[in-house]
Scaffold this active site. Structure first.
Site, PDB file in Angstrom:
ATOM      1  CG  HIS A 149      -2.113  -0.891   1.098  1.00 13.16           C
ATOM      2  ND1 HIS A 149      -1.999  -2.249   1.125  1.00 13.16           N
ATOM      3  CD2 HIS A 149      -3.441  -0.617   0.945  1.00 13.16           C
ATOM      4  CE1 HIS A 149      -3.203  -2.800   1.002  1.00 13.16           C
ATOM      5  NE2 HIS A 149      -4.092  -1.838   0.894  1.00 13.16           N
TER       6      HIS A 149
ATOM      7  CG  HIS B 230       2.529  -3.695   6.412  1.00 10.04           C
ATOM      8  ND1 HIS B 230       3.299  -4.664   5.826  1.00 10.04           N
ATOM      9  CD2 HIS B 230       1.490  -3.458   5.551  1.00 10.04           C
ATOM     10  CE1 HIS B 230       2.764  -5.012   4.667  1.00 10.04           C
ATOM     11  NE2 HIS B 230       1.672  -4.301   4.485  1.00 10.04           N
TER      12      HIS B 230
END
Length: 418
Positions: free
Chosen positions: A154, A204
């Site tokens: 992303h 993450h």
């Protein structure tokens, strides 16, 4: 374009042959010398230690959890996800901004390949959940959670696509100090928010996000150097279709095998097909639909109402083409592989498929063995005993979808005066 079509039958140029040979040579060398395992042995332990060391910091940050923050960061992650861009790019093509749409599509395919290849090469874990709270509000996020962590796709995609869009706007639109400062500020704010979102949602670690930003900056810098050359080749180069088809095939093999299976290769295959479909379609119809004279949205040639008509006609059409491409390839590809003697299996689309199931009677099997003898010898040089036909099916269905965006649908627009 007539000259381009005439040149299409000629042999590959020197640089094209060198590029394909180099890529194929890299595939062989990586397999022969087991480069994936060697690189993973160097990178994976360090990244894994960093992710585990950052778990207390992530837990501390997640104490700020609130339903509004969950919803805001989940929506923000969806807005910069690959499925969102997949739906947004056709609208950009139909709005008349063909060059921007072409470049963003090819850049996203490039980012998707490199990002997912690094993920599967390193095979480093995401933050452990539990104790980390992982928020997966959509099916897309649940699939993302099945991938490895480093780098954050992303973040990488946001850096590249927002950076290229800013470059495009400043190059072809009004450009002054205020515009540059505003554009850079917005891009920096969006990248920062995406990085925060990926940590907050438990998807993450900070190391993953920093790696995504770093890879994104390098890829963007490279793309800004080559994008004009890539675009010129796509719209007016020699042997475009044959070269890109060959490159797409090689790229299906030039991909590291992960420590454990993940959806990353499926995402790469899909956008590999999208890139080929866009390149093939644009190369065939550039002068008709995608040149500089194409009408822009909100102009007198393409008012908002006509553009809305394009969307209403175009979206169902490309979905129908995707469905038909999938159905056709599910039937045709196994038959072709059987005829050519290529051993295949299916992990999803044709669950009952086995190499011996295709071909029917013994006469057909004998014919397939004779016709595919040479190919069988070639494929026996590779480590796989059988190839997943789902890769080809996925490639064809997304190539068909992308082709329809830039070729079939604009033809329909012409007949409907849209």
């Amino acid at each position: 374009m007539e000259a381009v079509a005439a040149a299409g039958g000629a042999g590959l140029t020197g640089w094209q042959a060198a590029a394909l040979s180099g890529a194929a040579g890299w595939v062989w060398a990586a397999s022969y010398y087991d480069l994936t395992r060697r690189a993973r042995a160097l990178a994976q332990p360090w990244v894994t230690r960093r992710v585990h060391a950052e778990t207390p910091s992530i837990l501390t940050f997640q104490r700020l959890q609130h339903r509004l923050l969950d919803n805001f960061f989940s929506v923000l992650s969806c807005v910069v996800s690959v499925p969102f861009y997949t739906g947004f790019l056709p609208l950009l093509f139909w709005s008349g901004h063909g060059k921007l749409a072409r470049q963003m599509t090819l850049l996203l395919a490039f980012c998707d390949y490199l990002g997912n290849a690094v993920k599967d090469l390193v095979s480093a874990p995401r933050p452990c959940s539990p104790p980390v709270r992982r928020v997966t509000a959509t099916e897309d996020e649940k699939e993302n959670a099945m991938e490895y962590g480093l780098p954050s796709s992303h973040t990488l995609n946001t850096v590249c696509l927002m950076g290229y869009m800013l470059h495009y706007v400043l190059t072809y639109g009004p450009c002054d100090g205020f515009m540059i400062a505003t554009g850079l500020s917005l891009a920096f704010m969006l990248v920062t928010l995406i990085g925060i979102a990926r940590v907050y949602l438990g998807m993450h670690s900070l190391t993953d996000v920093i790696a995504g930003i770093s890879f994104g900056i390098v890829i963007l810098a490279f793309w800004l150097v080559v994008h004009d050359h890539v675009d010129a080749f796509v719209v007016s180069g020699q042997n475009v279709t044959f070269f890109w088809a060959s490159l797409s095939l090689v790229m299906c093999f030039a991909y590291p095998r992960p420590e454990f299976p993940t959806p990353s290769f499926e995402f790469h295959t899909a956008f590999n097909g999208v890139a080929f479909g866009i390149v093939y379609g644009v190369q065939q119809t550039y002068t008709r639909f995608h040149g500089p004279e194409a009408p822009l949205i909100l102009s007198h040639q393409l008012p908002l109402l006509a553009y809305a008509g394009r969307v209403l006609v175009g979206i169902p059409t490309i979905l129908a083409v995707k469905s038909c491409s999938k159905a056709l390839s599910k039937w045709l590809l196994p038959v072709m592989c059987s005829t050519l003697g290529i051993p295949i299996v299916s992990s999803c689309y044709v669950p009952a498929l086995k190499p011996s199931d295709i071909g029917g009677g013994s006469g057909n099997k004998d014919e397939a063995k004779q016709a595919g003898g040479y190919l069988q010898r070639v494929f026996s040089l590779f480590p796989q005993k059988a190839y997943d036909v789902d890769t080809g099916i996925r490639f064809v269905q997304y190539a068909g979808l992308a082709w329809s965006v830039v070729d079939l649908v604009p033809v329909i627009f012409t007949h409907l005066n849209l």
